[in-house]
Scaffold this motif. Structure first.
Motif, short mmCIF file in Angstrom:
data_model
loop_
_atom_site.label_atom_id
_atom_site.label_comp_id
_atom_site.label_asym_id
_atom_site.label_seq_id
_atom_site.Cartn_x
_atom_site.Cartn_y
_atom_site.Cartn_z
N LEU A 227 0.94 -1.21 -0.05
CA LEU A 227 0.09 0.16 -0.12
C LEU A 227 0.78 1.22 0.13
O LEU A 227 2.06 1.14 0.18
N PRO A 228 0.40 2.64 -0.30
CA PRO A 228 1.24 3.48 -0.07
C PRO A 228 1.82 3.93 0.98
O PRO A 228 2.97 4.46 1.38
N SER A 229 1.28 3.15 2.04
CA SER A 229 1.90 3.36 3.68
C SER A 229 2.93 2.38 3.79
O SER A 229 3.42 2.46 4.81
N ARG A 230 3.23 1.60 2.82
CA ARG A 230 4.31 0.48 2.70
C ARG A 230 3.92 -0.50 3.75
O ARG A 230 4.80 -1.51 4.07
N LYS A 231 2.70 -0.57 4.03
CA LYS A 231 2.15 -2.00 4.66
C LYS A 231 1.99 -2.81 3.50
O LYS A 231 1.32 -2.65 2.34
N PRO A 232 2.04 -4.16 3.59
CA PRO A 232 1.68 -5.02 2.46
C PRO A 232 0.01 -4.99 2.43
O PRO A 232 -0.82 -4.65 3.40
N LYS A 233 -0.30 -5.54 1.32
CA LYS A 233 -1.85 -5.15 1.01
C LYS A 233 -2.87 -6.44 1.84
O LYS A 233 -3.83 -6.12 2.11
N PHE A 234 -2.06 -7.60 2.04
CA PHE A 234 -2.60 -8.36 3.05
C PHE A 234 -1.60 -9.31 3.64
O PHE A 234 -0.22 -9.13 3.32
N LEU A 235 -1.97 -9.44 4.91
CA LEU A 235 -1.06 -10.50 5.76
C LEU A 235 -1.10 -11.85 5.44
O LEU A 235 -1.88 -12.68 5.72
N ALA A 236 -0.03 -12.29 4.59
CA ALA A 236 -0.18 -13.52 3.88
C ALA A 236 -0.25 -14.73 4.82
O ALA A 236 -1.16 -15.79 4.72
N GLN A 237 0.64 -14.78 5.95
CA GLN A 237 0.48 -16.02 6.52
C GLN A 237 -0.70 -16.15 7.59
O GLN A 237 -1.25 -17.10 7.94
N THR A 238 -1.15 -14.94 7.97
CA THR A 238 -2.48 -14.87 8.60
C THR A 238 -3.72 -15.42 7.86
O THR A 238 -4.52 -16.23 8.22
N ALA A 239 -3.63 -14.99 6.47
CA ALA A 239 -4.53 -15.25 5.41
C ALA A 239 -4.47 -17.03 5.34
O ALA A 239 -5.77 -17.75 5.28
N ALA A 240 -3.31 -17.61 5.13
CA ALA A 240 -3.23 -18.94 5.09
C ALA A 240 -3.65 -19.69 6.45
O ALA A 240 -4.19 -20.68 6.24
N HIS A 241 -3.48 -19.11 7.53
CA HIS A 241 -3.71 -19.91 8.75
C HIS A 241 -5.23 -19.79 8.84
O HIS A 241 -6.06 -21.03 9.10
N VAL A 242 -6.10 -18.55 8.85
CA VAL A 242 -7.32 -18.61 8.85
C VAL A 242 -8.34 -19.54 7.96
O VAL A 242 -9.32 -19.93 8.14
N ALA A 243 -7.44 -19.65 6.45
CA ALA A 243 -8.19 -20.46 5.65
C ALA A 243 -7.98 -21.88 5.90
O ALA A 243 -8.39 -22.92 5.31
N GLY A 244 -7.27 -22.19 7.00
CA GLY A 244 -7.03 -23.87 7.35
C GLY A 244 -5.79 -24.29 6.25
O GLY A 244 -5.58 -25.64 6.41
N ALA A 245 -5.12 -23.56 5.87
CA ALA A 245 -4.30 -23.88 4.74
C ALA A 245 -2.73 -24.31 5.47
O ALA A 245 -2.14 -25.57 4.77
N ALA A 246 -2.42 -23.62 6.32
CA ALA A 246 -1.08 -23.63 6.76
C ALA A 246 -1.09 -23.01 8.20
O ALA A 246 -1.43 -22.15 8.29
N ARG A 247 -0.49 -23.75 9.23
CA ARG A 247 -0.41 -23.27 10.53
C ARG A 247 0.57 -22.15 10.86
O ARG A 247 1.71 -22.55 10.48
#
Length: 261
Positions: free
Chosen positions: A113-133
């Motif tokens: 993002l312009p704020s230099r934050k990632p557009k999404f937190l990849a590891q958190t997304a994978a965790h809540v989707a049940g893909a990887a802990r």
């Protein structure tokens, strides 16, 4: 079954998942609300809680199935990061083919993002989707490193650390109700000793990649793939030239972003 507003809307994501799977990727569905519930307000995504999303991972076979053929086409010439370009092109093609009737927002792991934050937190997304802990310091009782900052890492139940989280796709206007139930990712590093070893390996000696083998795995990166990702980003142009994919002139402008697979 998914719904959009008061209108019931059938959305079949299975062809998309199967298409990606044949190319060495995996896609796992989640609700935006699952993600927003566990991240700070600054990282929350501005969609309704029941909006359907998919987190996409690359598996070891992606390199041979997709990336090497991508290099052979010559599309890597003049591209800053061939892996990013290849993944982007592949996912967008599958979306166009299998989800062409849907409006899909695609966020890639390397986008900021312009704020230099990632557009999404990849590891958190994978965790809540049940893909990887996602294992973090909070998963360890009385950590030996005390208050020292230690970064967390996701472990896949079949692939260990031999994978990468590549993208989050949001199906705009598509909402799912009780039909999509959240499933916790498998706790494949269950003992305190192994969790300590995992986080220490990842934080203190990640370059040797031993953290990826914290559990037995079904697949690992090939020797050629390991050579590519171990090579410093600013030297990958020379590597691709040695492999026959770039000329001397093309090598000079090749690859400056940092990726380690």
């Amino acid at each position: 079954m998914a719904t959009s507003g008061d209108t019931e809307l059938k959305v079949d994501i299975q062809p998309f998942r199967e298409s990606l799977n044949s190319l060495g990727f995996e896609a796992f569905p989640l609700k935006i609300g699952w993600y927003n519930e566990v991240v700070s307000q600054a990282h929350q995504l501005q969609y309704s809680a029941n909006t359907l999303a998919l987190v996409v991972l690359s598996t070891p076979s992606m390199f041979e199935k997709v990336f090497l053929p991508f290099l052979q086409t010559g599309y890597c010439r003049g591209v800053r990061d061939p892996i990013d370009q290849c993944v982007s092109q592949t996912i967008k093609s599958c979306v166009s083919e299998c989800l062409h009737d849907q409006s899909v927002d695609i966020m890639f792991d390397y986008e900021m993002l312009p704020s230099r934050k990632p557009k999404f937190l990849a590891q958190t997304a994978a965790h809540v989707a049940g893909a990887a802990r996602y294992y973090r310091s909070s998963d360890v009782q009385d950590p030996p490193w005390g208050n020292k900052k230690m970064f967390g890492v996701c472990i896949h139940p079949r692939l260990g650390g031999w994978f990468a989280i590549r993208a989050l796709l949001v199906l705009k206007g598509v909402e799912v109700g009780e039909v999509l139930q959240q499933v916790a990712p498998p706790d494949c590093v269950s003992s305190q000793e192994d969790r300590i070893e995992l986080l220490q390996r990842f934080n203190l000696c990640w370059r040797d990649w031993t953290y990826r083998d914290i559990i037995p795995t079904e697949e690992r990166y090939s020797a050629q793939q390991q050579e590519y990702f171990i090579t410093p980003p600013d030297q990958r142009g020379e590597l691709l030239k040695r492999w026959g994919f770039l000329t001397d002139a093309e090598t000079e402008t090749q690859i400056s972003t940092s990726k380690h697979g």
